[in-house]
Design a protein around this motif. Structure first.
Motif, short mmCIF file in Angstrom:
data_model
loop_
_atom_site.label_atom_id
_atom_site.label_comp_id
_atom_site.label_asym_id
_atom_site.label_seq_id
_atom_site.Cartn_x
_atom_site.Cartn_y
_atom_site.Cartn_z
N ASN A 310 -16.16 -37.09 72.88
CA ASN A 310 -16.62 -37.92 73.99
C ASN A 310 -16.00 -37.51 75.32
O ASN A 310 -16.29 -38.13 76.35
N LYS A 312 -15.97 -34.96 78.23
CA LYS A 312 -16.86 -33.94 78.80
C LYS A 312 -16.17 -32.60 78.99
O LYS A 312 -16.76 -31.54 78.74
N HIS A 313 -14.92 -32.62 79.42
CA HIS A 313 -14.22 -31.37 79.68
C HIS A 313 -13.99 -30.57 78.40
O HIS A 313 -14.07 -29.33 78.41
N ARG A 315 -15.96 -30.71 75.70
CA ARG A 315 -17.27 -30.18 75.32
C ARG A 315 -17.65 -28.98 76.19
O ARG A 315 -18.16 -27.96 75.70
N GLN A 316 -17.41 -29.09 77.49
CA GLN A 316 -17.70 -27.99 78.40
C GLN A 316 -16.87 -26.76 78.05
O GLN A 316 -17.36 -25.63 78.08
N TRP A 473 -25.41 -38.75 71.30
CA TRP A 473 -25.14 -38.70 72.73
C TRP A 473 -26.00 -39.75 73.43
O TRP A 473 -27.17 -39.92 73.08
N ASN A 475 -26.91 -41.34 77.37
CA ASN A 475 -26.74 -41.26 78.82
C ASN A 475 -27.91 -42.02 79.46
O ASN A 475 -29.07 -41.62 79.31
N GLU A 510 -23.58 -32.11 81.42
CA GLU A 510 -22.76 -33.02 80.62
C GLU A 510 -22.31 -32.39 79.30
O GLU A 510 -21.51 -32.98 78.58
#
Length: 550
Positions: A310, A312-313, A315-316, A473, A475, A510
């Motif tokens: 959860n 984002k950084h 996952r990126q 996910w 959003n 995202e």
């Protein structure tokens, strides 16, 4: 969009049922009397699970034995099918089709509008358990019927007379005509289903067909069957092939050997074979609108993993740590290409400018390899979740290519992201799919293939309430964009396009998933095989006009 959040082997079972021609045959060409009997020998990579269109998990072959209101022609364009005409109301919500007067099932029974009504209601009945019922979404009451909230009789379809079939939509569907090329929307005969009862569709003889071919020799579990010309087909004069023989061949070496001995005229090449045959005169690459990607589980059972997925950084960082070019060139070894986003390239074009969707949506730095940035984001993400290291399990099928891919990720992620440990789980495809559908994974090597030439085919599976969003996910901005594209802006091509561009960009910004590559498969193809229509989405192989040249 057909299906579930598909693993590659499931996609393959639907899509990689390939054409192969018998090289000993000949003809006078594309028109006129054929000089010899026209027979093709094809190779399938897996046995058929069912020939009931309502219960199928893929339609790679059945587009040649079942036909809907239209067929899929060159470049994804709808061409003539069982409907002699189709018109849409000014508000885009009502379609009226005229069923051909000479349309018949393969047993000679006339096809009527009521057969379409019955077929669609049957598929949407929750008792049928159709995996593709969601393709009916947008037709009046379809979703409520499939969820058991309304009777199938409430579906927004009607048959005012034998030749008129009317479809009512909740909102305009921009791709509706293309959708109507899908075999799922073919009519079925209630008389035949009532006659055969529980035997219906269990073998090829307990079925009637609507397409240019009918099936013979399939007993439900065997690894060989045939299509023969359907002499009841409304456009039979265009069909040149008398027979198409299928046999299941799973081993690439066996397929290549059969091709070399002229028992097959098309052979899909494995990664190792490509290196030796890419300069062969018969070598061709065949594109598919399939995106492979890493699915992150936002509701992973392990609390630490869940917190990481959860973030984002993190996952990126995982996405940017993947060297996609190296993956394709060194591991996969075929003609696949790097992705520009979630939606594949060459799937759809801007209605105003003609620009390819994926190229227009591309955001530099979102799906590109950048180990420096990946490490920075990784450290930032770990700090944010209060961790110094992370152990995750990467699930994939035990298919050889998938195993190689997952092993590559293991090395790549552990080398580029300090403190990352990747455990691998390689399991049979059905088991992997079952576990994915239950949310039993951390990261999953997954994929999705388009069922028709519209970006929504991919984009809709990542909405919050989608049954195919296995990573869960969610959003709200994304959901609103997809809702606008399918409702408020459905009748405005330019606004709808802009909604979908923003949605695809949101996915990669995202890192809702991590797109890996777009599939292109390599084949040896006998140049004598002519007249085959191939598309990257939907029913990929159309043999209606195929023939063997001299």
């Amino acid at each position: 969009m057909k299906k579930k959040w598909t693993i590659l082997t499931t996609v393959s079972a639907a899509l990689l049922l390939v054409l192969a021609g018998c090289g000993s045959q000949s003809s006078t060409g594309g028109s006129g009397k054929l000089a010899t009997k026209q027979v093709l020998n094809l190779s399938a990579d897996a046995p058929l699970d069912t020939i009931d269109i309502a219960k199928a998990t893929g339609y790679g072959q059945t587009g040649n034995v079942f036909e809907s209101l239209y067929r899929l022609g060159n470049k994804g364009k709808p061409i003539a099918g069982l409907a002699s005409s189709g018109t849409v109301s000014k508000d885009g919500k009502t379609w009226t089709f005229k069923i051909r007067k000479n349309a018949k099932f393969s047993n000679g029974q006339k096809i009527t509008a009521q057969d379409f009504v019955y077929s669609w209601q049957r598929t949407l009945n929750p008792n049928t358990k159709s995996q593709y019922a969601y393709l009916f979404s947008g037709i009046k009451n379809a979703d409520k019927i499939n969820s058991g909230k309304l009777s199938p009789s409430k579906l927004g379809v009607s048959a005012p007379n034998k030749q008129t079939f009317v479809v009512k939509l909740d909102e305009p569907i921009a791709y509706f005509k293309v959708l109507m090329t899908y075999p799922l929307f073919s009519p079925v005969s209630k008389k035949v289903i009532d006659k055969y009862g529980s035997k219906y569709a269990t073998t090829s003889k307990y079925m009637v067909y609507t397409g240019p071919f009918k099936m013979t020799g399939w007993k439900g579990t065997n690894d060989h069957w045939s299509f023969v010309k359907n002499n009841q087909y409304w456009d039979k004069s265009k069909v040149k092939l008398s027979r198409i023989n299928y046999s299941v061949n799973e081993n690439p070496s066996t397929i290549l050997s059969l091709y070399q001995s002229k028992k097959l005229d098309m052979a899909q090449l494995s990664s190792t074979q490509i290196k030796n045959y890419k300069n062969n005169a018969d070598y061709q690459t065949v594109p598919y609108s399939i995106t492979r990607f890493l699915a992150f589980n936002f509701k992973a059972s392990n609390s630490k993993v869940r917190k990481a997925m959860n973030n984002k950084h993190i996952r990126q960082a995982i996405s940017l740590a993947v060297n996609r070019k190296q993956l394709i060139n060194k591991v996969i070894g075929d003609a696949s290409t790097t992705p520009k986003g979630f939606v594949p390239t060459n799937l759809a074009n801007n209605p105003k400018t003609g620009q390819d969707f994926a190229k227009e949506a591309y955001l530099k730095g979102t799906v590109d390899y950048d180990s420096t940035k990946a490490e920075k984001l990784w450290k930032q993400g770990l700090k944010e979740i209060g961790a110094k290291s992370l152990t995750i399990t990467l699930m994939s099928t035990n298919d050889k290519d998938d195993k190689n891919i997952s092993e590559y990720f293991q090395v790549q992620l552990q080398n580029k992201l300090p403190g990352m440990k990747v455990n691998l789980v390689n399991i049979p495809d059905k088991v992997a799919y079952s576990r994915a559908s239950k949310g039993d994974f951390d990261i999953y090597v997954s994929g999705w293939g388009a069922d028709f030439t519209d970006p929504i085919s991919h984009l809709q599976i990542l909405t919050t309430n989608s049954g195919y969003n296995y990573g869960k996910w969610s959003n709200s901005s994304y959901d609103k964009l997809i809702n606008k594209a399918q409702n408020v802006d459905a009748n405005n091509k330019n606004k709808r396009w802009a909604d979908m561009i923003k949605a695809d960009q949101l996915v990669v910004k995202e890192a809702a998933i991590a797109p890996l590559y777009q599939t292109n498969y390599s084949f040896l193809i006998n140049p004598k095989v002519k007249g085959v229509i191939h598309n990257t989405a939907g029913t990929q192989w159309n043999y209606k006009t195929a023939y063997i040249s001299k």
